[in-house]
Design a protein around this motif. Structure first.
Motif, PDB file in Angstrom:
ATOM      1  N   TYR A 203     -84.442  58.363 -50.917  1.00  0.00           N
ATOM      2  CA  TYR A 203     -84.861  58.825 -49.796  1.00  0.00           C
ATOM      3  C   TYR A 203     -83.820  59.875 -49.321  1.00  0.00           C
ATOM      4  O   TYR A 203     -84.018  60.997 -48.858  1.00  0.00           O
ATOM      5  N   TYR A 204     -82.682  59.548 -49.439  1.00  0.00           N
ATOM      6  CA  TYR A 204     -81.441  60.041 -49.027  1.00  0.00           C
ATOM      7  C   TYR A 204     -81.050  61.478 -50.045  1.00  0.00           C
ATOM      8  O   TYR A 204     -80.782  62.412 -49.608  1.00  0.00           O
ATOM      9  N   GLY A 205     -81.143  61.090 -51.162  1.00  0.00           N
ATOM     10  CA  GLY A 205     -81.095  62.004 -52.284  1.00  0.00           C
ATOM     11  C   GLY A 205     -81.983  63.132 -52.185  1.00  0.00           C
ATOM     12  O   GLY A 205     -81.632  64.270 -52.358  1.00  0.00           O
ATOM     13  N   SER A 206     -83.258  62.995 -52.044  1.00  0.00           N
ATOM     14  CA  SER A 206     -84.119  64.168 -51.854  1.00  0.00           C
ATOM     15  C   SER A 206     -83.992  64.738 -50.857  1.00  0.00           C
ATOM     16  O   SER A 206     -84.038  66.033 -50.726  1.00  0.00           O
ATOM     17  N   ASN A 207     -83.582  64.141 -49.517  1.00  0.00           N
ATOM     18  CA  ASN A 207     -83.125  65.154 -48.428  1.00  0.00           C
ATOM     19  C   ASN A 207     -81.870  66.084 -48.593  1.00  0.00           C
ATOM     20  O   ASN A 207     -81.757  66.806 -48.266  1.00  0.00           O
ATOM     21  N   LEU A 208     -80.654  65.332 -49.568  1.00  0.00           N
ATOM     22  CA  LEU A 208     -79.800  66.042 -49.909  1.00  0.00           C
ATOM     23  C   LEU A 208     -80.156  67.422 -50.671  1.00  0.00           C
ATOM     24  O   LEU A 208     -79.345  68.272 -50.524  1.00  0.00           O
ATOM     25  N   CYS A 209     -80.960  67.003 -51.595  1.00  0.00           N
ATOM     26  CA  CYS A 209     -81.128  68.124 -52.513  1.00  0.00           C
ATOM     27  C   CYS A 209     -81.757  69.327 -51.836  1.00  0.00           C
ATOM     28  O   CYS A 209     -81.504  70.243 -52.169  1.00  0.00           O
ATOM     29  N   TYR A 214     -82.060  74.709 -49.629  1.00  0.00           N
ATOM     30  CA  TYR A 214     -82.222  75.629 -48.414  1.00  0.00           C
ATOM     31  C   TYR A 214     -81.027  76.146 -47.921  1.00  0.00           C
ATOM     32  O   TYR A 214     -81.096  77.469 -47.679  1.00  0.00           O
ATOM     33  N   LEU A 215     -79.725  75.633 -48.219  1.00  0.00           N
ATOM     34  CA  LEU A 215     -78.471  76.383 -47.902  1.00  0.00           C
ATOM     35  C   LEU A 215     -78.485  77.782 -48.794  1.00  0.00           C
ATOM     36  O   LEU A 215     -78.072  78.502 -48.291  1.00  0.00           O
ATOM     37  N   PHE A 216     -78.867  77.577 -50.168  1.00  0.00           N
ATOM     38  CA  PHE A 216     -78.696  78.405 -50.968  1.00  0.00           C
ATOM     39  C   PHE A 216     -79.985  79.304 -51.015  1.00  0.00           C
ATOM     40  O   PHE A 216     -79.931  80.409 -51.890  1.00  0.00           O
ATOM     41  N   GLY A 217     -80.895  79.048 -50.102  1.00  0.00           N
ATOM     42  CA  GLY A 217     -82.079  80.121 -50.210  1.00  0.00           C
ATOM     43  C   GLY A 217     -83.007  79.811 -51.257  1.00  0.00           C
ATOM     44  O   GLY A 217     -83.961  80.673 -51.728  1.00  0.00           O
ATOM     45  N   LYS A 218     -83.122  78.772 -51.916  1.00  0.00           N
ATOM     46  CA  LYS A 218     -83.889  78.468 -53.104  1.00  0.00           C
ATOM     47  C   LYS A 218     -85.199  77.872 -52.573  1.00  0.00           C
ATOM     48  O   LYS A 218     -86.365  77.662 -53.507  1.00  0.00           O
ATOM     49  N   THR A 219     -85.441  77.130 -51.385  1.00  0.00           N
ATOM     50  CA  THR A 219     -86.691  76.654 -50.716  1.00  0.00           C
ATOM     51  C   THR A 219     -86.508  77.089 -49.358  1.00  0.00           C
ATOM     52  O   THR A 219     -85.759  77.540 -48.674  1.00  0.00           O
ATOM     53  N   LYS A 220     -88.131  77.182 -48.821  1.00  0.00           N
ATOM     54  CA  LYS A 220     -88.137  77.348 -47.440  1.00  0.00           C
ATOM     55  C   LYS A 220     -88.230  76.272 -46.514  1.00  0.00           C
ATOM     56  O   LYS A 220     -88.431  76.200 -45.365  1.00  0.00           O
TER      57      LYS A 220
END
Length: 401
Positions: A203-209, A214-220
């Motif tokens: 749960y927490y690991g998926s949020n962190l990933c 998002y920080l590096f612009g890999k996902t919206k």
């Protein structure tokens, strides 16, 4: 107007934080800030309820005992209002963010910077699905955390490594008289105790990933839940604010309800909507009040320290000694020499014993005098309880207080 000018300046500043490709894409820090605001709401509301429950236990004690359910119902009402009116959750709207369906953004329906239109509202389906993850998921997570704490034996088991719960479960499993249903419940508890930490980590690991992506612009999407919903979070544009305030200024529906019930319902809905809008100010204030009290009770000020003297130096919290009981003119005079019994004038005092008046004598002198006269020989104050009020003194001192 002044409001529009302020919002325009705010949007220009926030846009400078984003990338040049998408100026309305919020930074990860904005998104984490609104998440933290949402997390701080529940303990603040719980604290306020606990304080008022001490004054009005008859009305509020049941709400305090069912706080998770009460808070979930309250947030369901608040989040639904903000999703319908602003297209964002309460915390997102507080930080000037909104939700946009990914399909609408892909089709060009999302308002780009410099356009003169507001973004389309969320559909009823998007609102209901958003409520499921904004309210339902945190509620389920809190109940599962509580269940795991009960099943695992609490904090003492994790710290000390000794779990009495497991010992009782083994006794039940080894007991031939235990029913099949009881043993099945024990097995389910043991499976849950082993599986839930892994689920919690995912749960927490998926949020962190997703945060890192998002920080590096890999996902919206900055959380996996938004990806499941197909919803992006964007900054509100100037036209979004203008469209909302123009709607609120108009306020009057095109077709007014004619029946008494319809008018009453419309009036109550309007009042409730205004009250929920006020929460944008009241809830952050409650958080500030809650954190202030946390700091206050943990500081030196709450313990009476931290005060400064007239010359800027820190004062020590010295408790003044009690006032000395003055000798009675009719009583025995106090010797001028220290550590001398006023009755026998022996120095040093033999087996020093204090009376309730504070004066110290030899034990035998004090015992005989109190037994015969029932009062202090120096102050002439009555001693209720007789010789039982004599107190042993373990440090030498004068016949005074």
């Amino acid at each position: 107007s002044t409001v529009y000018s302020y919002i325009q300046l705010k949007m220009e500043f926030m846009s400078a934080l984003g990338s040049q490709e998408d100026a309305y894409r919020p930074s990860l820090f904005e998104l984490i800030a609104q998440e933290k605001l949402r997390e701080m709401l529940q303990p603040a509301v719980q604290y306020v309820l606990a304080v008022y429950a001490q004054r009005y236990p008859r009305f509020l004690i049941r709400i305090v005992n069912k706080h998770e359910e009460f808070y979930a119902g309250l947030m369901l009402l608040i989040e639904r209002h903000y999703l319908k009116e602003w297209g964002a959750s309460f915390a997102e709207n507080f930080y000037g963010l909104k939700r946009v369906a990914t399909q609408a953004a892909a089709n060009g329906q999302f308002v780009a910077p410099g356009s003169d239109q507001s973004s389309p509202k969320l559909s009823t389906k998007d609102i209901n699905r958003s409520l499921m993850f904004l309210v339902g998921l945190p509620y389920m997570k809190s109940k599962l955390d509580l269940l795991y704490s009960q099943v695992s034996g609490g904090a003492s088991a994790s710290l000390l490594g000794h779990n009495e719960q497991e010992e009782r479960e083994l006794e039940i499993l080894n007991d031939p008289s235990s029913s099949v249903r009881t043993k099945a419940i024990v097995h389910l508890k043991r499976i849950f105790r082993k599986v839930y930490p892994v689920v919690n980590m995912l749960y927490y690991g998926s949020n962190l990933c997703y945060n890192i992506g998002y920080l590096f612009g890999k996902t919206k999407y900055y959380t996996p839940w938004l990806r499941i919903l197909g919803i992006e979070v964007k900054r509100m544009s100037m036209d979004d604010y203008r469209a909302h305030y123009e709607k609120s200024m108009m306020g009057v529906p095109s077709v007014k309800p004619t029946s008494v019930m319809g008018r009453s319902t419309h009036f109550l809905g309007t009042v409730l909507g205004k009250m929920i809008e006020m929460l944008k100010v009241l809830l952050p204030m409650s958080i500030f009040f809650f954190k202030f009290l946390e700091w206050w009770y943990a500081s030196e000020f709450a313990r009476g320290g931290g005060r400064t003297g007239a010359y800027g130096d820190e004062e020590t919290n010295i408790i003044p000694p009690p006032e000395k009981v003055k000798p009675d003119p009719r009583g025995t005079k106090v010797p001028s020499t220290p550590n001398t019994c006023p009755l026998c004038l022996t120095s040093p005092i033999n087996n020093p014993t204090a009376l309730p008046s504070g004066y110290v004598f030899c034990y035998t002198c004090a015992y005989r005098y109190v037994e015969d006269h029932g009062r202090c020989p120096v102050t002439w104050t009555k001693i209720r309880g007789g010789t039982e009020r004599l107190t042993k003194v373990y440090s030498g001192g004068a016949g005074g207080m």
